[in-house]
Structures are given as C-alpha cells and as structure tokens.
Design a protein around this motif. Sequence first.
Motif, short mmCIF file in Angstrom:
data_model
loop_
_atom_site.label_atom_id
_atom_site.label_comp_id
_atom_site.label_asym_id
_atom_site.label_seq_id
_atom_site.Cartn_x
_atom_site.Cartn_y
_atom_site.Cartn_z
N ARG A 295 0.85 -1.20 0.00
CA ARG A 295 0.00 0.00 0.00
C ARG A 295 0.88 1.24 0.00
NH1 ARG A 295 -4.34 1.99 4.41
NH2 ARG A 295 -6.03 2.62 3.03
N TYR A 296 0.50 2.23 -0.81
CA TYR A 296 1.34 3.41 -1.00
C TYR A 296 0.50 4.68 -1.00
CZ TYR A 296 4.79 6.52 -3.28
OH TYR A 296 5.65 7.55 -3.59
N PHE A 297 0.91 5.63 -0.17
CA PHE A 297 0.36 6.99 -0.21
C PHE A 297 1.44 7.87 -0.83
CE2 PHE A 297 -2.73 5.17 2.36
CZ PHE A 297 -3.64 6.06 2.93
N PRO A 298 1.33 8.22 -2.11
CA PRO A 298 2.39 9.01 -2.76
C PRO A 298 2.36 10.46 -2.31
CG PRO A 298 0.55 8.72 -4.25
CD PRO A 298 0.22 7.91 -3.02
N TRP A 299 3.43 11.18 -2.63
CA TRP A 299 3.46 12.63 -2.39
C TRP A 299 2.55 13.27 -3.44
CZ3 TRP A 299 4.46 16.27 1.03
CH2 TRP A 299 4.47 17.59 0.59
N GLN A 300 1.27 13.35 -3.11
CA GLN A 300 0.28 14.00 -3.98
C GLN A 300 -0.57 14.94 -3.14
OE1 GLN A 300 -0.87 13.05 -7.54
NE2 GLN A 300 1.22 12.33 -7.75
N PHE A 301 0.00 15.40 -2.04
CA PHE A 301 -0.74 16.26 -1.11
C PHE A 301 -0.82 17.67 -1.71
CE2 PHE A 301 1.31 12.92 1.37
CZ PHE A 301 0.26 12.43 2.11
N GLY A 302 -1.70 17.82 -2.69
CA GLY A 302 -1.81 19.10 -3.40
C GLY A 302 -3.11 19.19 -4.15
N VAL A 303 -3.03 19.61 -5.40
CA VAL A 303 -4.22 19.89 -6.19
C VAL A 303 -4.69 18.64 -6.92
CG1 VAL A 303 -3.50 22.29 -6.43
CG2 VAL A 303 -2.92 20.65 -8.23
N ASP A 304 -5.76 18.78 -7.69
CA ASP A 304 -6.29 17.67 -8.48
C ASP A 304 -5.55 17.67 -9.82
OD1 ASP A 304 -7.73 15.87 -10.02
OD2 ASP A 304 -9.63 16.40 -9.09
N TYR A 305 -4.44 16.92 -9.86
CA TYR A 305 -3.57 16.96 -11.03
C TYR A 305 -4.24 16.41 -12.28
CZ TYR A 305 -0.14 17.92 -7.41
OH TYR A 305 0.54 18.48 -6.35
N ASP A 306 -5.19 15.49 -12.11
CA ASP A 306 -5.91 14.97 -13.28
C ASP A 306 -6.68 16.08 -13.98
OD1 ASP A 306 -5.14 12.27 -13.03
OD2 ASP A 306 -6.66 11.93 -11.50
#
Length: 312
Positions: A117-128
């Motif tokens: 299980r992985y929580f990536p460094w995506q603590f930001g905006v909705d990049y999609d």
Amino acid sequence: MTNSHEKSVLVLGAGELGLPVLRAMSQKAQQNTQTKISVLLRSEAAYADSGARKTRLDALEKWGIGVVVGDLQAQSIDELSECFRPFDAVINCSGFVGGPGTQRKITQAVLNAGVARYFPWQFGVDYDVVGKGSGQQVWDEQLEVRALLRAQTATEWVIVSTGMFTSYLFEPSFGVVDEARRTVYGLGSWDYALTLTTPDDIGTLTAEIFFHQPLLRNEIVYIAGDTLTWRALADLMQKRWGGEMTRQLLDNEKLREDVRNNPDDVAAKYRLAFARPDGVAWNKADTFNAQQGIETTTAAQWLTDNYARSEY
C-alpha cells in the motif's frame, strides 16, 4: 493488504508535513499494538546529537517511531527498493525538494519493492483536472506518478488531495497577501477559488484515511480546511486589517508575463498555476473530513491562531 491489523509503515520524511503525519500515525497506532511506524531519515538527521534535529529525534522516540537511514536523492531505485521491501505500507511526505524526477524514482522503487500500500506525495491539487502545462513543472511529474500507479495492480494506492498548505497562502514570498502594502492580489479572476489545508490537519486526516474501515483502495480522497475565492480572501484580509486596503487582480496574461520575465521564480510559477477555475479547489462539504464530521482549520481560524506569531 487485506489485514489492517498487521502493518509495518514507513513514512518518508519528517519535515513540515512528515512530522504531523508521524504524530497522528503514532497516535492511531497506539490503538493497534501490531502496527509499527518508522521514518526514513538521512544519516545526518538520524544520528544528530544536538540542536533541532536532536529535538526531533527525541520526539520520534517518544512517539515510538523507529528510524531507518536512507537518502531519496542519492540512492538508486534498486537501493531504495531494498529499503522499502520490509514494509507493508509507505507514506511519502518527502515533498518536492529532491528535484525533478525524484517522485517518479520513489514511486518506481515502491512498486519494485512490492509494497502492498502506498500513499504518494500528492498532497496538493487535483492533477488529473489540471493536466500538463499548468506553468508549474513539478505538477507535470505528479501526473506521471499517477500513470505509474494506475498501470499496475500489485500495489494499492491512496492519493490525498489537500489543496495548498494554508500557511503558504499568507507567505510574503508567494506574493498574494502583501501586509506592507495592505494589498491582496487575486489570481486570474476574483471568482476563482482555492482549497487550503494545514499540515496538522493533513496529518490527522491522513492517519484517519489510512486506518479507515473498510480499507480505502486505489482512489483519490479529497480533504479541505477551507475553500474560498480570491474575493473572499480579500474580504477576510479587509476584516483582519481594517481601514484602507487595495485589491488588485493579476490576470493570466500578466501572470504568464511574470513567469517569462522571471523563469527561475518558483512563486511566479505557482501564482500562474493556481490562477484557474478548476482543479485547485473543491467543495468542503464533499470532503472526507466533512463526511466523517472531523473539524478542520479555516483560513480565518489560521489567521487568528497565528496572529501573535506573524505580521497578520
């Protein structure tokens, strides 16, 4: 990872976000004695014997957190994979300091290690929604990380979308709230909005999301401390400052010009990237924290709480 009661979790980084995540994870782990939390630190931080780094190590020890020595920048994908392999889960709080390509490298190492299980460094905006070409190159790499995760099925992942760190909005270097000139600059349109969350709230909510039952898998979870338009921000500062103030709109043409004239100015790139009608804000009522009834810090509350420690 099907058994939520047998986990070894490695958190990458113990900085502005890493420490709140470690604190919250340790508190949740105390309710589950079979969960062991560790943190990856560079050797100079892991073996500090004085100063702020030693104080941080003392806090980690108090929280029952183990220390693993590693270097996300210097080590290869294979070396990082060996470091990650013993762990059931990895939560990446390393930020963008590693430079271009670092987040892709970390993610590939996690996948190669077979981490469940992985929580990536995506603590930001909705990049999609934002897509490529936002004006902020590190955001483009975030899309590549998502593509890596979605192209495989062995590692389950959870992305926590937080918007901007609340404190950054009020940083003089960001160039939006100018205390000295009593000026608030709107980005793109006064009706555009942004979502804000404090690192402390992100830490608390990341732990809640991690341990949530049923287990959250392969999805984006939205959280928010506040969502407000640039106009609402100006109104907030008007109430805070009182008296005369200036509201100045920086349209997209002006923001692009600033980036062209100052290609190394990170804040100029962020101002352009946040000047958009979508992808950088979402309704707080629809977030995980609202649905779970978890209180978070609004922009107004942050200003009140930090008033004595800043010029605001």
